[in-house]
Design a protein around this motif. Structure first.
Motif, PDB file in Angstrom:
ATOM      1  N   GLY A 127       7.929   9.105 -10.736  1.00  0.00           N
ATOM      2  CA  GLY A 127       8.348   8.240  -9.651  1.00  0.00           C
ATOM      3  C   GLY A 127       8.814   6.864 -10.069  1.00  0.00           C
ATOM      4  O   GLY A 127       9.155   6.040  -9.218  1.00  0.00           O
ATOM      5  N   VAL A 128       8.848   6.568 -11.375  1.00  0.00           N
ATOM      6  CA  VAL A 128       9.354   5.290 -11.876  1.00  0.00           C
ATOM      7  C   VAL A 128      10.846   5.463 -12.146  1.00  0.00           C
ATOM      8  O   VAL A 128      11.245   6.323 -12.939  1.00  0.00           O
ATOM      9  CB  VAL A 128       8.614   4.850 -13.148  1.00  0.00           C
ATOM     10  CG1 VAL A 128       9.166   3.523 -13.660  1.00  0.00           C
ATOM     11  CG2 VAL A 128       7.123   4.729 -12.853  1.00  0.00           C
ATOM     12  N   ASP A 152       9.211   0.241 -10.588  1.00  0.00           N
ATOM     13  CA  ASP A 152       7.941   0.964 -10.592  1.00  0.00           C
ATOM     14  C   ASP A 152       7.643   1.477  -9.186  1.00  0.00           C
ATOM     15  O   ASP A 152       8.278   1.074  -8.205  1.00  0.00           O
ATOM     16  CB  ASP A 152       6.824   0.042 -11.077  1.00  0.00           C
ATOM     17  CG  ASP A 152       5.699   0.801 -11.768  1.00  0.00           C
ATOM     18  OD1 ASP A 152       5.627   2.032 -11.617  1.00  0.00           O
ATOM     19  OD2 ASP A 152       4.882   0.155 -12.465  1.00  0.00           O
ATOM     20  N   LYS A 153       6.626   2.337  -9.089  1.00  0.00           N
ATOM     21  CA  LYS A 153       6.325   2.952  -7.796  1.00  0.00           C
ATOM     22  C   LYS A 153       5.919   1.944  -6.731  1.00  0.00           C
ATOM     23  O   LYS A 153       6.146   2.161  -5.545  1.00  0.00           O
ATOM     24  CB  LYS A 153       5.215   3.992  -7.973  1.00  0.00           C
ATOM     25  CG  LYS A 153       5.684   5.306  -8.567  1.00  0.00           C
ATOM     26  CD  LYS A 153       4.557   6.309  -8.584  1.00  0.00           C
ATOM     27  CE  LYS A 153       4.044   6.555  -7.191  1.00  0.00           C
ATOM     28  NZ  LYS A 153       2.914   7.507  -7.158  1.00  0.00           N
ATOM     29  N   ASP A 154       5.292   0.847  -7.138  1.00  0.00           N
ATOM     30  CA  ASP A 154       4.845  -0.128  -6.153  1.00  0.00           C
ATOM     31  C   ASP A 154       5.928  -1.114  -5.770  1.00  0.00           C
ATOM     32  O   ASP A 154       5.688  -2.045  -4.996  1.00  0.00           O
ATOM     33  CB  ASP A 154       3.616  -0.876  -6.665  1.00  0.00           C
ATOM     34  CG  ASP A 154       3.913  -1.741  -7.883  1.00  0.00           C
ATOM     35  OD1 ASP A 154       5.030  -1.642  -8.432  1.00  0.00           O
ATOM     36  OD2 ASP A 154       3.022  -2.514  -8.300  1.00  0.00           O
ATOM     37  N   SER A 427       5.331  16.002 -12.950  1.00  0.00           N
ATOM     38  CA  SER A 427       4.988  14.583 -13.062  1.00  0.00           C
ATOM     39  C   SER A 427       3.977  14.306 -14.150  1.00  0.00           C
ATOM     40  O   SER A 427       3.762  13.153 -14.516  1.00  0.00           O
ATOM     41  CB  SER A 427       4.419  14.083 -11.732  1.00  0.00           C
ATOM     42  OG  SER A 427       3.193  14.740 -11.443  1.00  0.00           O
ATOM     43  N   ARG A 448       7.188  12.192  -5.126  1.00  0.00           N
ATOM     44  CA  ARG A 448       7.164  10.863  -5.740  1.00  0.00           C
ATOM     45  C   ARG A 448       5.868  10.633  -6.502  1.00  0.00           C
ATOM     46  O   ARG A 448       5.556   9.507  -6.882  1.00  0.00           O
ATOM     47  CB  ARG A 448       7.368   9.777  -4.680  1.00  0.00           C
ATOM     48  CG  ARG A 448       8.685   9.890  -3.917  1.00  0.00           C
ATOM     49  CD  ARG A 448       9.007   8.616  -3.156  1.00  0.00           C
ATOM     50  NE  ARG A 448       7.978   8.219  -2.215  1.00  0.00           N
ATOM     51  CZ  ARG A 448       7.915   8.614  -0.946  1.00  0.00           C
ATOM     52  NH1 ARG A 448       8.836   9.452  -0.473  1.00  0.00           N
ATOM     53  NH2 ARG A 448       6.953   8.203  -0.135  1.00  0.00           N
ATOM     54  N   ASN A 449       5.104  11.699  -6.693  1.00  0.00           N
ATOM     55  CA  ASN A 449       3.881  11.656  -7.487  1.00  0.00           C
ATOM     56  C   ASN A 449       2.743  10.944  -6.767  1.00  0.00           C
ATOM     57  O   ASN A 449       1.821  10.438  -7.406  1.00  0.00           O
ATOM     58  CB  ASN A 449       4.127  11.007  -8.857  1.00  0.00           C
ATOM     59  CG  ASN A 449       3.036  11.339  -9.861  1.00  0.00           C
ATOM     60  OD1 ASN A 449       2.473  12.432  -9.824  1.00  0.00           O
ATOM     61  ND2 ASN A 449       2.711  10.404 -10.735  1.00  0.00           N
ATOM     62  N   ASN A 450       2.772  10.909  -5.445  1.00  0.00           N
ATOM     63  CA  ASN A 450       1.647  10.386  -4.679  1.00  0.00           C
ATOM     64  C   ASN A 450       0.671  11.510  -4.366  1.00  0.00           C
ATOM     65  O   ASN A 450       1.078  12.636  -4.071  1.00  0.00           O
ATOM     66  CB  ASN A 450       2.125   9.779  -3.353  1.00  0.00           C
ATOM     67  CG  ASN A 450       3.052   8.610  -3.564  1.00  0.00           C
ATOM     68  OD1 ASN A 450       2.746   7.690  -4.312  1.00  0.00           O
ATOM     69  ND2 ASN A 450       4.209   8.641  -2.893  1.00  0.00           N
ATOM     70  N   CYS A 475      11.824   7.494   0.731  1.00  0.00           N
ATOM     71  CA  CYS A 475      11.473   6.176   0.196  1.00  0.00           C
ATOM     72  C   CYS A 475      12.638   5.216   0.384  1.00  0.00           C
ATOM     73  O   CYS A 475      13.365   4.891  -0.554  1.00  0.00           O
ATOM     74  CB  CYS A 475      11.094   6.271  -1.278  1.00  0.00           C
ATOM     75  SG  CYS A 475      10.413   4.733  -1.927  1.00  0.00           S
ATOM     76  N   PRO A 478      10.926   0.667  -1.196  1.00  0.00           N
ATOM     77  CA  PRO A 478      10.012   0.885  -2.326  1.00  0.00           C
ATOM     78  C   PRO A 478       8.735   0.060  -2.276  1.00  0.00           C
ATOM     79  O   PRO A 478       7.740   0.434  -2.896  1.00  0.00           O
ATOM     80  CB  PRO A 478      10.862   0.497  -3.542  1.00  0.00           C
ATOM     81  CG  PRO A 478      12.275   0.640  -3.087  1.00  0.00           C
ATOM     82  CD  PRO A 478      12.269   0.273  -1.639  1.00  0.00           C
ATOM     83  N   ASN A 482       5.249   4.114  -1.107  1.00  0.00           N
ATOM     84  CA  ASN A 482       4.253   4.827  -1.912  1.00  0.00           C
ATOM     85  C   ASN A 482       2.827   4.387  -1.606  1.00  0.00           C
ATOM     86  O   ASN A 482       1.898   4.698  -2.357  1.00  0.00           O
ATOM     87  CB  ASN A 482       4.566   4.653  -3.397  1.00  0.00           C
ATOM     88  CG  ASN A 482       5.848   5.363  -3.788  1.00  0.00           C
ATOM     89  OD1 ASN A 482       6.059   6.514  -3.423  1.00  0.00           O
ATOM     90  ND2 ASN A 482       6.711   4.683  -4.513  1.00  0.00           N
TER      91      ASN A 482
END
Length: 702
Positions: A127-128, A152-154, A427, A448-450, A475, A478, A482
């Motif tokens: 997800g990055v 990054d995901k966050d 992932s 997204r790998n959550n 998404c 961003p 997530n």
């Protein structure tokens, strides 16, 4: 292209299940942490990593924290972030598709970039996202430049300097050893911007300075008012590149003969560490690191070389730590297998010795597909690992980057108990955990790998839902997509979350209704604070209340006594609270605590909520931030002498050795707030052996 192979490796690797960088507490998600190493030996790869005992940074500088280490291959640190383009294509193939490696936050990720836009992760998809913003034209002027951005995901954004290009010789035919990619390129991070507005900026231009030697220096600056300066020894009068970001590229190699790192606060230097490296025949043989109070940490090295990939071939040379000398002069010796493991292209550790005790590391079969650690008491621990290999089209045929064991599959401990981990092969996130009694958990992830679901496994292998989590399906934002919109437990009780679009911070948390039909609601409010180098967002108000269903649309809690309000103001530009007031929604009662800080952001005083007496407690520190005096509030509240003796403050004093172990703790009394009139009444002495283990504790009196 990325392939995976399963191999047996000994030792362990840290696993923590959760949602990285989430803005909400997900403590309900079961966590398993397997020991990451044995005496510094990586559980999976068999390489030795040595983290330095010295670091730079403090609570005030938040994300600006630096810890050097030797990572089995070179000296590095956690602030290094860069990308490299070492694309290889044959004559006649498309050279505009670039193979990019990005190192950020201690992890390498691999991407394939086609045209302008989002690139594709080639080893796993966690997800990055790497985006190519502009594309270089290699065949005709003006060439332009490649430019990239990592997200990054966050929602953290990493930007990079314009790459430094290394032109490749032109190819005229399909010769197997000719790279028709036109160029290789390297770029260091220019800025890391976090969702809350905090920002790390890597200075583009070097400056000349002089201490005991001529240096070129650059800084990584936090917009909270702190910086870390990298000062490289440089021959006086020698030319240097003025291309933005060029000096940072020295961190690719990590073998500068003399590098001084200085931690800078708003009022000047707060500490420094200097590393001097010694070479023989172009190979690093030692590195001595000294901090600003004179403590030293030493590494000795050995270097081994081999040629990989045949025919054609390219040399592989590894520098490895074989001796560590701690600041307290404790010695650690490391030995390696004289033969390289062709599978991982590493010379792996065979023993670690310290304090007269030895840990041995041995392969499990003649093909050296596994590693077992035997501790000094004869106990054995084995770990299975998942290896990953990256196919590298290059000179010769069948040339692969080695299979490097990376992910822990299982650990069998000294009494034959096994803990096993499964992985999502897209992932590479943990998908299952099986504990020694066959119970455990199964984890479900979205694209997204959550984590979207956690199932509890019983000993009989049946499954029950433990918790579910819901996210935005697409998404489009961003900073928030997530983070979970809701979390539902095994009973179907759901807690809902909303977020601020500007920074991703939690806006509301709504717990399920209780038996009276009231929903616990938490509101959070933030300020947009101008640091002079960008806006940061700090939580200044929290409200907690119970609402009925008709009140759920309110934008704040009702102004009533049952509402709890917390108000926070902050110290300088930081995220450190200076004044915290707890009151009710009607403002009829309140309690305020005030914190004082030194330049590092270490708490030096705490003024409690009482207003009728002096209830301030104090802490003093040494120049590396270790607590020295803990001083209580005045026990009789700023006693005024009236013929009766005033009570003295309770004081504790701490002593340390050079390895930061506390060796003596004194308890006593005093009146001053800096410990200058301290009188000790009892003390506890701690004694350590040559391995650093506590062997004796004694209590003494004057």
């Amino acid at each position: 292209m990325k392939t995976f192979a399963f191999w047996l490796i000994s030792s362990t690797s840290a696993l923590a299940f959760g949602i990285a960088n989430a803005q909400v507490s997900l403590g309900q998600i079961p966590v398993i942490e397997l020991a990451p190493d044995y005496q510094g030996v990586d559980a999976n790869s068999g390489g030795y990593t040595s983290k330095f005992p010295f670091s730079l940074g403090s609570p005030a500088s938040s994300r600006l924290q630096l810890t050097p280490s030797f990572n089995s291959r070179k000296l590095t640190n956690n602030l290094i972030a860069h990308l490299s383009d070492e694309t290889f294509v044959y004559f006649g193939q498309d050279h505009t598709t670039r193979d990019i490696t990005v190192v950020y936050n201690g992890k390498a990720r691999f991407y394939s970039c086609v045209g302008v836009g989002a690139c594709t992760q080639t080893n796993f998809n966690d997800g990055v996202i790497l985006t190519r913003l502009t594309m270089r034209n290699s065949t005709a002027s003006p060439y332009g430049d490649d430019s990239y951005q990592l997200r990054d995901k966050d929602g953290t954004i990493v930007s990079f300097f314009t790459p430094a290009y290394s032109p490749l010789p032109p190819c005229y035919d399909a010769s197997s050893d000719c790279n028709a990619a036109w160029y290789n390129a390297y770029a260091f991070a220019s800025e890391v911007k976090f969702p809350n507005g905090e920002k790390l900026t890597y200075e583009p231009t070097a400056f000349q300075e002089w201490d005991e030697t001529n240096r070129l220096s650059v800084k990584v600056r936090s917009n909270l008012g702190y910086a870390i300066k990298f000062a490289y020894a440089w021959p006086a009068g020698s030319p240097y590149s003025t291309v933005p970001g060029s000096l940072w590229l020295r961190n690719y190699v990590g073998d500068d003969p003399d590098l001084k790192l200085t931690y800078l606060g708003p009022n000047g230097a707060l500490g420094s560490i200097k590393t001097v490296r010694t070479k023989q025949n172009s190979q690093m043989v030692s590195a001595q690191t000294t901090d600003h109070i004179g403590r030293s940490f030493g590494l000795n090295f050995e270097t081994k070389s081999v040629t990989l990939c045949s025919p054609g071939g390219f040399p592989a040379s590894h520098t490895m730590v074989n001796k560590v000398t701690t600041p307290a002069n404790r010695i650690i010796n490391i030995t390696y297998n004289p033969v390289m493991n062709a599978m991982s292209a590493m010379w792996e550790v065979t023993s670690v010795s310290k304090g007269g005790r030895t840990w041995n590391y041995t392969r499990q079969d003649p093909n050296r597909a596994g590693l077992t650690v035997t501790d000094p008491l004869g106990g054995k621990k084995t770990t299975g690992s998942l290896s990953e290999a990256i196919v590298m089209p290059g000179p010769g045929t069948g040339c692969f980057q080695p299979n490097v064991p990376t992910y822990t599959l299982y650990v069998i401990d000294e009494i034959n108990r096994q803990t096993a981990v499964g992985y999502n092969m897209v992932s590479m996130s943990p998908s299952s955990l099986t504990l020694p009694e066959n119970n455990g958990y199964r984890y479900v992830h979205d694209g997204r790998n959550n984590i979207t679901g956690v199932y509890r496994k019983t000993k009989s292998a049946s499954e029950n839902l433990h918790m579910e989590l819901g996210y935005d399906a697409i998404c489009s934002h961003p900073l928030t997509c997530n983070n979970p919109n809701w979390i539902r437990d095994a009973k179907g009780l759901q807690t809902d979350y909303t977020y601020y679009s500007e920074h991703g911070g939690v806006k509301t948390v709504t717990a399920p209704a209780n038996q009276n039909g009231l929903y616990l609601r938490i509101y959070s409010f933030y300020e947009a604070f101008d640091t002079g180098d960008g806006i940061i967002y700090r939580k200044i108000r929290t409200e907690v209340c119970g609402l009925n269903s008709a009140q759920l649309t309110l934008s704040a809690c009702p102004s009533q006594p049952s509402t709890q309000v917390t108000l926070t103001t902050y110290w300088q530009k930081t995220f450190l609270p200076q004044v915290v007031t707890i009151t009710d929604g009607a403002g009829s009662d309140s309690a305020t605590t005030i914190y004082g800080y030194d330049d590092r952001g270490l708490v030096t005083s705490t003024n409690g909520p009482r207003t009728d007496v002096d209830d301030i407690s104090y802490t003093t520190y040494d120049s590396v931030g270790r607590p020295i005096f803990d001083i209580s509030a005045d026990p009789d509240g700023s006693c005024q002498s009236n013929g009766q003796g005033c009570l003295k403050r309770q004081v504790v004093k701490h002593y340390y050795n050079d390895d930061n172990q506390e060796t003596r703790t004194e308890t006593g009394v005093g009146n001053s707030i800096d410990g200058s009139d301290f009188t000790w009444l009892t003390a506890k002495n701690m004694y350590f052996d040559s391995e650093g283990q506590l062997t004796k504790t004694e209590v003494v009196v004057p």
